[in-house]
Structure formats: structure tokens, C-alpha cells
Motif scaffolding. Structure first.
Motif, PDB file in Angstrom:
ATOM      1  N   PHE A 277      46.121  39.803  43.594  1.00 29.23           N
ATOM      2  CA  PHE A 277      46.362  40.469  44.854  1.00 29.23           C
ATOM      3  C   PHE A 277      45.732  39.957  45.938  1.00 29.23           C
ATOM      4  O   PHE A 277      46.022  40.594  46.799  1.00 29.23           O
ATOM      5  N   ARG A 278      45.308  39.230  45.710  1.00 29.46           N
ATOM      6  CA  ARG A 278      44.615  38.536  47.035  1.00 29.46           C
ATOM      7  C   ARG A 278      45.748  38.475  47.791  1.00 29.46           C
ATOM      8  O   ARG A 278      45.988  38.407  49.038  1.00 29.46           O
ATOM      9  N   ASP A 279      46.794  37.411  46.796  1.00 32.35           N
ATOM     10  CA  ASP A 279      48.117  36.841  48.135  1.00 32.35           C
ATOM     11  C   ASP A 279      48.828  37.511  48.688  1.00 32.35           C
ATOM     12  O   ASP A 279      49.292  38.200  49.615  1.00 32.35           O
ATOM     13  N   GLU A 280      48.622  39.715  48.065  1.00 33.26           N
ATOM     14  CA  GLU A 280      49.558  40.600  48.826  1.00 33.26           C
ATOM     15  C   GLU A 280      47.864  40.621  50.050  1.00 33.26           C
ATOM     16  O   GLU A 280      49.215  41.906  50.820  1.00 33.26           O
ATOM     17  N   VAL A 281      47.022  40.914  49.772  1.00 30.12           N
ATOM     18  CA  VAL A 281      46.038  41.353  50.832  1.00 30.12           C
ATOM     19  C   VAL A 281      46.604  40.282  52.002  1.00 30.12           C
ATOM     20  O   VAL A 281      46.151  40.537  53.578  1.00 30.12           O
ATOM     21  N   ILE A 282      46.609  38.893  51.918  1.00 28.23           N
ATOM     22  CA  ILE A 282      47.262  38.273  53.095  1.00 28.23           C
ATOM     23  C   ILE A 282      48.311  38.808  53.876  1.00 28.23           C
ATOM     24  O   ILE A 282      47.878  38.248  54.407  1.00 28.23           O
ATOM     25  N   ALA A 283      49.183  38.564  52.779  1.00 27.68           N
ATOM     26  CA  ALA A 283      50.270  39.421  53.409  1.00 27.68           C
ATOM     27  C   ALA A 283      50.710  40.901  54.527  1.00 27.68           C
ATOM     28  O   ALA A 283      51.441  40.451  55.340  1.00 27.68           O
ATOM     29  N   TRP A 284      49.978  41.506  53.846  1.00 28.17           N
ATOM     30  CA  TRP A 284      50.133  42.729  54.371  1.00 28.17           C
ATOM     31  C   TRP A 284      49.127  43.118  54.418  1.00 28.17           C
ATOM     32  O   TRP A 284      49.307  44.623  55.957  1.00 28.17           O
TER      33      TRP A 284
ATOM     34  N   THR B 163      39.625  41.245  46.301  1.00 25.06           N
ATOM     35  CA  THR B 163      40.204  40.396  47.239  1.00 25.06           C
ATOM     36  C   THR B 163      39.341  39.430  47.450  1.00 25.06           C
ATOM     37  O   THR B 163      39.666  38.071  48.298  1.00 25.06           O
ATOM     38  N   ALA B 164      38.192  38.823  46.735  1.00 26.39           N
ATOM     39  CA  ALA B 164      37.759  37.849  46.427  1.00 26.39           C
ATOM     40  C   ALA B 164      37.803  36.178  45.451  1.00 26.39           C
ATOM     41  O   ALA B 164      37.398  35.329  45.960  1.00 26.39           O
ATOM     42  N   VAL B 165      39.422  36.984  45.040  1.00 25.63           N
ATOM     43  CA  VAL B 165      39.338  35.775  43.571  1.00 25.63           C
ATOM     44  C   VAL B 165      41.456  35.521  43.283  1.00 25.63           C
ATOM     45  O   VAL B 165      42.140  36.310  44.274  1.00 25.63           O
ATOM     46  N   GLU B 166      40.673  34.098  43.148  1.00 27.68           N
ATOM     47  CA  GLU B 166      42.631  34.172  43.081  1.00 27.68           C
ATOM     48  C   GLU B 166      43.604  35.255  42.634  1.00 27.68           C
ATOM     49  O   GLU B 166      44.622  35.505  42.846  1.00 27.68           O
ATOM     50  N   GLU B 167      42.910  35.247  41.262  1.00 25.84           N
ATOM     51  CA  GLU B 167      43.628  36.016  40.380  1.00 25.84           C
ATOM     52  C   GLU B 167      42.648  37.276  39.905  1.00 25.84           C
ATOM     53  O   GLU B 167      41.406  36.519  39.776  1.00 25.84           O
ATOM     54  N   PHE B 168      42.491  38.778  39.796  1.00 24.00           N
ATOM     55  CA  PHE B 168      41.892  39.585  38.930  1.00 24.00           C
ATOM     56  C   PHE B 168      42.387  40.457  38.310  1.00 24.00           C
ATOM     57  O   PHE B 168      44.167  41.329  37.832  1.00 24.00           O
ATOM     58  N   THR B 169      41.705  41.113  37.196  1.00 30.58           N
ATOM     59  CA  THR B 169      41.923  41.546  36.385  1.00 30.58           C
ATOM     60  C   THR B 169      41.257  42.693  35.893  1.00 30.58           C
ATOM     61  O   THR B 169      39.949  43.590  36.099  1.00 30.58           O
ATOM     62  N   PHE B 170      42.286  43.840  36.731  1.00 32.91           N
ATOM     63  CA  PHE B 170      41.765  45.504  36.165  1.00 32.91           C
ATOM     64  C   PHE B 170      41.740  46.164  35.148  1.00 32.91           C
ATOM     65  O   PHE B 170      43.134  45.743  34.014  1.00 32.91           O
ATOM     66  N   SER B 171      40.427  47.239  34.417  1.00 27.81           N
ATOM     67  CA  SER B 171      41.013  47.223  33.146  1.00 27.81           C
ATOM     68  C   SER B 171      39.869  48.855  33.418  1.00 27.81           C
ATOM     69  O   SER B 171      39.268  49.579  34.239  1.00 27.81           O
ATOM     70  N   ARG B 172      39.942  49.353  32.210  1.00 25.31           N
ATOM     71  CA  ARG B 172      39.433  50.448  32.128  1.00 25.31           C
ATOM     72  C   ARG B 172      37.720  50.515  32.371  1.00 25.31           C
ATOM     73  O   ARG B 172      36.685  51.102  32.328  1.00 25.31           O
ATOM     74  N   GLU B 173      37.830  49.717  31.303  1.00 26.70           N
ATOM     75  CA  GLU B 173      36.179  49.358  31.185  1.00 26.70           C
ATOM     76  C   GLU B 173      35.566  48.853  32.946  1.00 26.70           C
ATOM     77  O   GLU B 173      34.152  49.212  32.447  1.00 26.70           O
ATOM     78  N   TRP B 174      36.150  47.757  33.647  1.00 24.27           N
ATOM     79  CA  TRP B 174      35.443  47.982  34.738  1.00 24.27           C
ATOM     80  C   TRP B 174      35.179  48.950  35.817  1.00 24.27           C
ATOM     81  O   TRP B 174      34.479  48.765  36.250  1.00 24.27           O
ATOM     82  N   LEU B 175      36.357  49.853  35.350  1.00 22.09           N
ATOM     83  CA  LEU B 175      36.098  51.188  36.418  1.00 22.09           C
ATOM     84  C   LEU B 175      34.838  52.177  35.697  1.00 22.09           C
ATOM     85  O   LEU B 175      34.325  52.196  36.642  1.00 22.09           O
ATOM     86  N   GLN B 176      34.935  51.622  34.148  1.00 25.03           N
ATOM     87  CA  GLN B 176      34.206  52.552  33.745  1.00 25.03           C
ATOM     88  C   GLN B 176      32.287  52.041  34.467  1.00 25.03           C
ATOM     89  O   GLN B 176      31.865  52.504  34.899  1.00 25.03           O
ATOM     90  N   ARG B 177      32.446  51.245  34.352  1.00 23.10           N
ATOM     91  CA  ARG B 177      30.704  49.607  35.054  1.00 23.10           C
ATOM     92  C   ARG B 177      30.974  50.505  36.474  1.00 23.10           C
ATOM     93  O   ARG B 177      29.503  50.801  36.974  1.00 23.10           O
ATOM     94  N   GLN B 178      31.796  50.857  37.572  1.00 18.33           N
ATOM     95  CA  GLN B 178      31.739  50.952  37.864  1.00 18.33           C
ATOM     96  C   GLN B 178      31.398  52.879  39.182  1.00 18.33           C
ATOM     97  O   GLN B 178      30.552  53.055  39.421  1.00 18.33           O
ATOM     98  N   ALA B 179      31.831  53.498  37.610  1.00 13.10           N
ATOM     99  CA  ALA B 179      31.747  54.573  37.730  1.00 13.10           C
ATOM    100  C   ALA B 179      30.160  54.756  37.668  1.00 13.10           C
ATOM    101  O   ALA B 179      29.492  55.735  38.356  1.00 13.10           O
TER     102      ALA B 179
END
Length: 436
Positions: free
Chosen positions: A421-428, A361-377
Motif C-alpha cells: 500500500f505504501r507504493d500507492e501512497v507514494i504514487a498518488w 504507509t510506514a512499511v513496505e507491505e501490510f496486511t489488513f484483517s478483521r482482528e487488526w480492526l477490532q484491536r483499533q476499535a
């Protein structure tokens, strides 16, 4: 349904092993402390063994206990991989290999629900199910007016099995306090029981699906098949062709995966504003990409009714977090019940835990990935008492929203979606901007 242990004695016996095992481990721990082992090490051993047993028993059961395991995915995040891994594998096996009802049983249910002349409703009916899940299965048929339809048939006895599990789980609620001291489990179990009861109510599901179908009729982005007929254990809806989202995940181009992920987020965020409900079971099996490129949505058994729209607190606290005011974030989470009164939380640790999830929500464009999720886990697989995840509570009113967030992020990471994704958060999402 030979692998669905419906008999009360069998299921109660499995669940009854939980408090017995915990009592045994606690006594063993006391002996070790007397023998000189540190209290912290002993506590951690008890927690790990308790978690191992809790998830083993929940995974073996296919009704309410399994639903609890799915809904409380936060448990997995707070556990080390050697414990959560086998549990996840058990759930996946149960979900993917749900045995279909034999044709004679399906026919018996249809006769009970629609009458001896049930075949008069159909020009044809395929006895082979196209999908089977934990409480029912779907058959393809042709309605008497020539329309292709999906016929959802609930397993006999599924309702009793689900609700019996929750009656048992309520008796062993204190076990979950060992795993997650910040979690108030009793009201959470009550809320989950109510939501599972709703999933068993096909009239309730039909009302929700019809509302979504009406709102999104002719929508350029989404398609929801409408309801044709419903009874207690049978739901007939329009058939929907399309590419399963699971196939988009494995075979789709980058462009197709990006669009699918963006549409998924848009659907989940816009629905409370447009329909007053949130689809609360966003796993790939419930979505299709239709031939005209829209996101087709199935299975409205689990919905969160939000007549006032998406709770503004999420948007407001996300905005405040992005502005760096952690004191207000902690106060807001405490006011909403995410941090209980007796829990003291480290704002810096909380910031570190929340930052990755708020990043989209803090950047204009974001990429979700399995690696990103593994880092969070990896950040939250620590059973020490100061682990932020173990200090957080899940208020009952947010059970389904949490389920949607956790499952939705998982699907986005499977898709590897890059989008605005930020645009969708702003909109809804109300409260994210300062606009009234």
C-alpha cells in the motif's frame, strides 16, 4: 415503501424524542448528583443513554437520519460495543433488506420520467430489481440498440424524506456535543445535507459517472460503465458483468483478495489526480471484478469533487508523523480544523490513536484483517473525557474523505488484503514524499 416513514409528522415525531429524552436524562442526572453519585459517573451514564437513544432513532429512520449514521462512523468508534452493536445491526438490516418497489410503481415513475411510450426505449425490461438501496433500485434491461443496460429508478418521495430528516437533525445538534465534545456538529450537518442533496440529483451523478468512464476507458486496472440516458428520477447506464466484491470477500482465494484490495486502494487514491473526483461510497456492493480481471466500479451518486486533487495535508502530516514530529502533527491538525481551539489534546495519546492507521504507509507491505480492526476499535471505545476520539473534530470539507477512509479500511479488513500500500501512497498522495 411501507417501511420508509416519509410523512413529515411521523418522522418529526421520532426525531423529536431525542431532545425530550436528553432533557429527562439530564434532570435525572442532577438528582443523582444531589444524592451523592460522582459527576463523572453520572456524566458517563447520561452519555451512554443519550448515545443509545440517538442511534436507536437514527436506525429506525431510512432517509437522511440513516445517512447521517452511516457518514459519522466515528460515533461508533467512540462508543462501547453494547451501544454501537445494536445500532450497526439495525443499519445492516435496513441496508440489506430494502424492500423493492412493486412493478406498477416502477412503471409509473418510468412513465412520468420518460413518457407514455417509455417501453419504446427498451427491447426488454425486467420488472424484478437486481438491487435495492435506501433511495432507489436497479433493473436490468436491453436498450433499443441491443445493449444490456442498468436502469436506476429513484423511490418517489425519497428526496423529501432525506432532506426533512436533516432539517430535524439540525434542531437537535447539541445532543451530539454530549457524545463528542470536540465535534462541531452544525456545519457538519449542513455539509452532509448538501452532499445528500447531490446524491438525489441523477444529472449530477450522470456527469460524474461519465467523467470517470471517459478517464478510465481502456484502463488495464479499472472499468466504469458509461451513461446512456438520464432524467430526474431515472438513470440508464451500460450493464457491467462481474463477480461482486462481496463474493470475493467470502469465496475468493488469497491472491484474488489481495489483488482486489490493492486495486480498490489504487482506484481511490488515483481518482482525484486523474478525474478531479473521489468516489465517496466504497462499500462492496459498488464493486465487481470483471471477467478480464479489472475492478469494475458502480454508483457515482456520492462523489467528492477535488479539482486540485487529493488534499496534500494528509500526505504531509502522514510523512511528518512517520518522522516522529508530533508537535507539528498536532499543529497541522489544528490548522485544518481537526482539533478545535478550545480543545487541549495529549500528543502521546494522539500518537497511540493514529499509529495503527498510519502503519500501512510506514512499511513496505501490510496486511489488513478483521482482528487488526477490532484491536483499533478496542482502543477507542472509552467514553471518558480524555478519549482522543471524542476530542477530535470532523471539518465539513473532509466529511466525504472521512467516509471513504472509514469504509475503505473496513472493506480491506473484510478482504484480508496483503499488499504494498505504501507504493500507492507514494504514487498518488501528494505531500507524502518531499518530491515537488
Amino acid at each position: 415503501m411501507s417501511d420508509l416513514p416519509r410523512r413529515a409528522v411521523t418522522r418529526s415525531a421520532k426525531l423529536a424524542t431525542l431532545p425530550l429524552g436528553f432533557a429527562g436524562r439530564t434532570a435525572l442526572g442532577l438528582g443523582k448528583r444531589i444524592g451523592g453519585k460522582s459527576a463523572e459517573i453520572v456524566a458517563q451514564e447520561i452519555q451512554q443513554r443519550t448515545a443509545d437513544q440517538v442511534f436507536k432513532v437514527l436506525g429506525e429512520l431510512k432517509g437522511g437520519a440513516m445517512k447521517l449514521g452511516q457518514a459519522l462512523s466515528i460515533f461508533e468508534a467512540a462508543l462501547p460495543p453494547e451501544i454501537a452493536g445494536p445500532y450497526r445491526a439495525t443499519l445492516t438490516k435496513l441496508q440489506d433488506a430494502a424492500p423493492p418497489l412493486p412493478a406498477p410503481v416502477v412503471h409509473r415513475v418510468l412513465t412520468e420520467q420518460l413518457g407514455d411510450d417509455w417501453r419504446d426505449n427498451f427491447l426488454s425490461f425486467d420488472d424484478r430489481p437486481t438491487a435495492a438501496a435506501s433511495i432507489g433500485q436497479v433493473h436490468r434491461a436491453v436498450w433499443h440498440d441491443g445493449r444490456a443496460v442498468a436502469v436506476k429508478v429513484q423511490y418517489p418521495g425519497a428526496g423529501k424524506a432525506l432532506l426533512a430528516d436533516f432539517n430535524q437533525l439540525a434542531r437537535v445538534g447539541k445532543l451530539f456535543g454530549v457524545l463528542l465534545p470536540g465535534l462541531d456538529i452544525k456545519p457538519l450537518l449542513g455539509e452532509l445535507r448538501d452532499r445528500i442533496a447531490e446524491e438525489l440529483d441523477y444529472f449530477n451523478e450522470a456527469d460524474a459517472q461519465h467523467a470517470f468512464a471517459g478517464e478510465f476507458a481502456g484502463d488495464p486496472d479499472f472499468h466504469v460503465p458509461d451513461v446512456i440516458a438520464v432524467n430526474e428520477q431515472v438513470l440508464v447506464t451500460e450493464w457491467m458483468d462481474g463477480t461482486p466484491l462481496s463474493r470475493v470477500i467470502t469465496e475468493g482465494t488469497k491472491e484474488e483478495r489481495d489483488r482486489a484490495g490493492l486495486l480498490l486502494v489504487r482506484f481511490l487514491f488515483c481518482s482525484p489526480a486523474r478525474v478531479g473526483m473521489l468516489h465517496a461510497d466504497p462499500h462492496p456492493g459498488n464493486f465487481r471484478i470483471t471477467p478480464d480481471g479489472r475492478l469494475g466500479v458502480l454508483d457515482f451518486g456520492a462523489v467528492n469533487r477535488l479539482p486540485d486533487g487529493y488534499p496534500p495535508v494528509f500526505g504531509t502530516l502522514t510523512r511528518i508523523f512517520n518522522q516522529g514530529d508530533m508537535e507539528s502533527v498536532v499543529a497541522g491538525l489544528r490548522a485544518e480544523g481537526f482539533i478545535r481551539e478550545h480543545i487541549t489534546i495529549d500528543p502521546d495519546a494522539l500518537r497511540g490513536f493514529l499509529a495503527p492507521y498510519i502503519e500501512p504507509t510506514a512499511v513496505e507491505e501490510f496486511t489488513f484483517s478483521r482482528e487488526w480492526l477490532q484491536r483499533q476499535a478496542a482502543m477507542v471505545t472509552d467514553l471518558r473525557p480524555n478519549n482522543v476520539v471524542r476530542q477530535l473534530n470532523l471539518p465539513p470539507s473532509y466529511v466525504l474523505i472521512h467516509r471513504v477512509h472509514a469504509a475503505g479500511v473496513g472493506v480491506l479488513c473484510q478482504l484480508g488484503t496483503t499488499a504494498r500500500f505504501r507504493d500507492e501512497v507514494i504514487a498518488w498522495v501528494p505531500g507524502f514524499t518531499n518530491d515537488p
